[in-house]
Design a protein around this motif. Structure first.
Motif, PDB file in Angstrom:
ATOM      1  N   MET A   1       3.459  -1.454  -2.051  1.00  0.00           N
ATOM      2  CA  MET A   1       2.160  -0.843  -1.892  1.00  0.00           C
ATOM      3  C   MET A   1       1.494  -0.728  -3.260  1.00  0.00           C
ATOM      4  O   MET A   1       2.149  -0.537  -4.273  1.00  0.00           O
ATOM      5  CB  MET A   1       2.304   0.519  -1.232  1.00  0.00           C
ATOM      6  CG  MET A   1       0.978   1.147  -0.887  1.00  0.00           C
ATOM      7  SD  MET A   1       1.123   2.656   0.057  1.00  0.00           S
ATOM      8  CE  MET A   1       1.338   1.989   1.680  1.00  0.00           C
ATOM      9  N   ASN A   2       0.215  -0.846  -3.264  1.00  0.00           N
ATOM     10  CA  ASN A   2      -0.577  -0.810  -4.479  1.00  0.00           C
ATOM     11  C   ASN A   2      -0.449   0.557  -5.153  1.00  0.00           C
ATOM     12  O   ASN A   2      -0.505   1.592  -4.511  1.00  0.00           O
ATOM     13  CB  ASN A   2      -2.034  -1.093  -4.101  1.00  0.00           C
ATOM     14  CG  ASN A   2      -2.887  -1.409  -5.285  1.00  0.00           C
ATOM     15  OD1 ASN A   2      -2.496  -1.203  -6.422  1.00  0.00           O
ATOM     16  ND2 ASN A   2      -4.077  -1.891  -5.007  1.00  0.00           N
ATOM     17  N   ALA A   3      -0.279   0.567  -6.490  1.00  0.00           N
ATOM     18  CA  ALA A   3      -0.129   1.820  -7.234  1.00  0.00           C
ATOM     19  C   ALA A   3      -1.400   2.660  -7.161  1.00  0.00           C
ATOM     20  O   ALA A   3      -1.333   3.899  -7.062  1.00  0.00           O
ATOM     21  CB  ALA A   3       0.224   1.521  -8.686  1.00  0.00           C
ATOM     22  N   MET A   4      -2.549   2.004  -7.172  1.00  0.00           N
ATOM     23  CA  MET A   4      -3.814   2.733  -7.081  1.00  0.00           C
ATOM     24  C   MET A   4      -3.920   3.451  -5.740  1.00  0.00           C
ATOM     25  O   MET A   4      -4.366   4.596  -5.669  1.00  0.00           O
ATOM     26  CB  MET A   4      -4.991   1.771  -7.236  1.00  0.00           C
ATOM     27  CG  MET A   4      -6.321   2.412  -7.037  1.00  0.00           C
ATOM     28  SD  MET A   4      -6.915   3.096  -8.535  1.00  0.00           S
ATOM     29  CE  MET A   4      -8.089   1.876  -8.989  1.00  0.00           C
ATOM     30  N   MET A   6      -1.426   4.543  -3.937  1.00  0.00           N
ATOM     31  CA  MET A   6      -0.487   5.671  -3.967  1.00  0.00           C
ATOM     32  C   MET A   6      -1.087   6.875  -4.688  1.00  0.00           C
ATOM     33  O   MET A   6      -0.921   8.010  -4.242  1.00  0.00           O
ATOM     34  CB  MET A   6       0.824   5.251  -4.635  1.00  0.00           C
ATOM     35  CG  MET A   6       1.613   4.242  -3.834  1.00  0.00           C
ATOM     36  SD  MET A   6       2.059   4.814  -2.196  1.00  0.00           S
ATOM     37  CE  MET A   6       3.208   6.082  -2.607  1.00  0.00           C
ATOM     38  N   VAL A   7      -1.790   6.630  -5.786  1.00  0.00           N
ATOM     39  CA  VAL A   7      -2.442   7.721  -6.516  1.00  0.00           C
ATOM     40  C   VAL A   7      -3.532   8.350  -5.646  1.00  0.00           C
ATOM     41  O   VAL A   7      -3.654   9.580  -5.571  1.00  0.00           O
ATOM     42  CB  VAL A   7      -3.019   7.213  -7.858  1.00  0.00           C
ATOM     43  CG1 VAL A   7      -3.901   8.260  -8.516  1.00  0.00           C
ATOM     44  CG2 VAL A   7      -1.897   6.797  -8.792  1.00  0.00           C
ATOM     45  N   TYR A   9      -3.687   8.378  -2.372  1.00  0.00           N
ATOM     46  CA  TYR A   9      -3.033   9.126  -1.301  1.00  0.00           C
ATOM     47  C   TYR A   9      -2.514  10.473  -1.810  1.00  0.00           C
ATOM     48  O   TYR A   9      -2.623  11.487  -1.118  1.00  0.00           O
ATOM     49  CB  TYR A   9      -1.890   8.326  -0.699  1.00  0.00           C
ATOM     50  CG  TYR A   9      -2.313   7.228   0.235  1.00  0.00           C
ATOM     51  CD1 TYR A   9      -3.563   7.220   0.836  1.00  0.00           C
ATOM     52  CD2 TYR A   9      -1.452   6.180   0.527  1.00  0.00           C
ATOM     53  CE1 TYR A   9      -3.941   6.216   1.699  1.00  0.00           C
ATOM     54  CE2 TYR A   9      -1.817   5.169   1.392  1.00  0.00           C
ATOM     55  CZ  TYR A   9      -3.066   5.191   1.968  1.00  0.00           C
ATOM     56  OH  TYR A   9      -3.434   4.183   2.835  1.00  0.00           O
ATOM     57  N   GLU A  50      -8.961   2.851   1.279  1.00  0.00           N
ATOM     58  CA  GLU A  50      -7.998   1.850   1.737  1.00  0.00           C
ATOM     59  C   GLU A  50      -8.706   0.552   2.113  1.00  0.00           C
ATOM     60  O   GLU A  50      -8.229  -0.537   1.804  1.00  0.00           O
ATOM     61  CB  GLU A  50      -7.223   2.419   2.929  1.00  0.00           C
ATOM     62  CG  GLU A  50      -6.036   1.596   3.359  1.00  0.00           C
ATOM     63  CD  GLU A  50      -6.388   0.574   4.401  1.00  0.00           C
ATOM     64  OE1 GLU A  50      -5.727  -0.486   4.420  1.00  0.00           O
ATOM     65  OE2 GLU A  50      -7.327   0.792   5.184  1.00  0.00           O
TER      66      GLU A  50
END
Length: 89
Positions: A1-4, A6-7, A9, A50
């Motif tokens: 999953m994209n790090a951006m 995750m931040v 979320y 998203e």
């Protein structure tokens, strides 16, 4: 999953938890109504982020339905509070 993603979320999860606390604690119906509007806005922002990050528009109908539910819910609560205030006088 994209790090951006995750931040995003994580930030929106913290904001949603604080908003849920305001819905539970209250103290008035208007505080709870504003908090539920904020929660719906957070959901819309997460879905929009998203969509932007992954480059698709599949969840656009969901965004529109959530926005409509938020508007109609706010109008209903405002009418209820206004009617209750008129009966108290």
């Amino acid at each position: 999953m994209n790090a951006m993603l995750m931040v995003i979320y994580a930030v929106f999860t913290i904001a949603a938890l604080v908003t849920m606390w305001r819905i539970v604690v209250g103290p008035s119906i208007l505080d709870r109504a504003v908090a539920s509007d904020v929660l719906l806005t957070l959901v819309i922002c997460v879905l929009g982020a998203e969509m932007a990050i992954n480059g698709h528009t599949r969840t656009l109908p969901v965004l529109l339905i959530i926005a409509a539910v938020g508007v109609f819910g706010s109008i209903s609560i405002a009418r209820f509070v206004a009617r209750r205030d008129n009966l108290d006088r």
